[in-house]
Design a protein around this motif. Structure first.
Motif, PDB file in Angstrom:
ATOM      1  N   ALA A 145     -20.244  30.553 -29.487  1.00  5.58           N
ATOM      2  CA  ALA A 145     -20.526  30.122 -30.861  1.00  5.58           C
ATOM      3  C   ALA A 145     -21.349  28.837 -30.866  1.00  5.58           C
ATOM      4  CB  ALA A 145     -19.219  29.925 -31.623  1.00  5.58           C
ATOM      5  N   PHE A 146     -21.007  27.897 -29.975  1.00  5.14           N
ATOM      6  CA  PHE A 146     -21.785  26.653 -29.890  1.00  5.14           C
ATOM      7  C   PHE A 146     -23.219  26.944 -29.463  1.00  5.14           C
ATOM      8  CE2 PHE A 146     -17.551  24.528 -28.536  1.00  5.14           C
ATOM      9  CZ  PHE A 146     -17.120  24.489 -29.853  1.00  5.14           C
ATOM     10  N   ALA A 147     -23.394  27.877 -28.532  1.00  2.00           N
ATOM     11  CA  ALA A 147     -24.738  28.243 -28.075  1.00  2.00           C
ATOM     12  C   ALA A 147     -25.536  28.880 -29.213  1.00  2.00           C
ATOM     13  CB  ALA A 147     -24.656  29.190 -26.882  1.00  2.00           C
ATOM     14  N   ILE A 148     -24.865  29.666 -30.033  1.00  2.00           N
ATOM     15  CA  ILE A 148     -25.534  30.264 -31.198  1.00  2.00           C
ATOM     16  C   ILE A 148     -25.969  29.174 -32.163  1.00  2.00           C
ATOM     17  CG2 ILE A 148     -25.167  31.707 -33.245  1.00  2.00           C
ATOM     18  CD1 ILE A 148     -23.246  33.393 -31.441  1.00  2.00           C
ATOM     19  N   GLN A 149     -25.107  28.211 -32.437  1.00  2.00           N
ATOM     20  CA  GLN A 149     -25.459  27.106 -33.324  1.00  2.00           C
ATOM     21  C   GLN A 149     -26.641  26.318 -32.775  1.00  2.00           C
ATOM     22  OE1 GLN A 149     -21.731  24.992 -33.536  1.00  2.00           O
ATOM     23  NE2 GLN A 149     -21.066  26.129 -35.366  1.00  2.00           N
ATOM     24  N   VAL A 179     -15.466  32.084 -25.740  1.00  2.00           N
ATOM     25  CA  VAL A 179     -16.005  32.599 -27.006  1.00  2.00           C
ATOM     26  C   VAL A 179     -16.479  31.438 -27.877  1.00  2.00           C
ATOM     27  CG1 VAL A 179     -15.439  33.886 -29.105  1.00  2.00           C
ATOM     28  CG2 VAL A 179     -14.638  34.702 -26.887  1.00  2.00           C
ATOM     29  N   ASP A 180     -15.744  30.317 -27.862  1.00  2.00           N
ATOM     30  CA  ASP A 180     -16.191  29.135 -28.602  1.00  2.00           C
ATOM     31  C   ASP A 180     -17.522  28.623 -28.076  1.00  2.00           C
ATOM     32  OD1 ASP A 180     -14.148  29.040 -30.436  1.00  2.00           O
ATOM     33  OD2 ASP A 180     -13.018  27.468 -29.408  1.00  2.00           O
ATOM     34  N   ASN A 234     -22.992  19.341 -26.801  1.00  2.00           N
ATOM     35  CA  ASN A 234     -21.613  18.945 -27.062  1.00  2.00           C
ATOM     36  C   ASN A 234     -21.578  17.895 -28.172  1.00  2.00           C
ATOM     37  OD1 ASN A 234     -22.335  16.515 -25.845  1.00  2.00           O
ATOM     38  ND2 ASN A 234     -21.104  16.840 -24.013  1.00  2.00           N
ATOM     39  N   ALA A 235     -20.401  17.379 -28.477  1.00  2.00           N
ATOM     40  CA  ALA A 235     -20.238  16.424 -29.577  1.00  2.00           C
ATOM     41  C   ALA A 235     -21.056  15.150 -29.367  1.00  2.00           C
ATOM     42  CB  ALA A 235     -18.760  16.080 -29.748  1.00  2.00           C
ATOM     43  N   ASP A 236     -21.339  14.810 -28.119  1.00  4.73           N
ATOM     44  CA  ASP A 236     -22.145  13.618 -27.823  1.00  4.73           C
ATOM     45  C   ASP A 236     -23.637  13.910 -27.828  1.00  4.73           C
ATOM     46  OD1 ASP A 236     -19.839  12.053 -27.496  1.00  4.73           O
ATOM     47  OD2 ASP A 236     -19.665  12.645 -25.389  1.00  4.73           O
ATOM     48  N   GLY A 237     -24.013  15.173 -28.055  1.00  2.07           N
ATOM     49  CA  GLY A 237     -25.417  15.540 -28.078  1.00  2.07           C
ATOM     50  C   GLY A 237     -25.996  15.904 -26.728  1.00  2.07           C
ATOM     51  N   ASN A 238     -25.152  15.928 -25.696  1.00  2.00           N
ATOM     52  CA  ASN A 238     -25.620  16.284 -24.354  1.00  2.00           C
ATOM     53  C   ASN A 238     -25.762  17.797 -24.237  1.00  2.00           C
ATOM     54  OD1 ASN A 238     -25.497  13.558 -23.426  1.00  2.00           O
ATOM     55  ND2 ASN A 238     -23.304  13.785 -23.222  1.00  2.00           N
TER      56      ASN A 238
END
Length: 93
Positions: free
Chosen positions: A48-52, A44-45, A29-33
């Protein structure tokens, strides 16, 4: 996640990688956790985050592998052989 849903999703994937579809995805997440989400609950988002996150992990792994390959090649150039310790290789000169 129900195994029947995972089985259905694996069959629906148009690639040979369907068997690699996880039951849970991970992303930072945005905090790096590190966040873990069951695939059936993922948005779906979040996919996408998991792909990144997976891409970043793959890049880091590739860099480590390349660094080890370079180190191995340099050690061999200096006549190091299989049982030689890296600390004993003649790095100077």
């Amino acid at each position: 996640m129900s195994t029947s849903l995972i089985a259905l999703l694996r069959k629906q994937l148009p690639s040979i990688y369907g068997d690699s579809l996880p039951t849970e995805i991970h992303y930072r997440n945005a905090d790096g956790n590190l966040i873990a989400v069951a695939l059936e609950a993922a948005t779906v988002d979040e996919l996408a985050f998991a792909i990144q996150t997976a891409n970043a992990e793959a890049l880091a792994l590739s860099r480590r592998r390349n660094a080890l390959e370079d180190l191995h090649a340099e050690a061999r150039k200096r006549a190091a052989r299989g049982a030689d310790r890296i600390a004993d290789v003649a790095w100077e000169g």
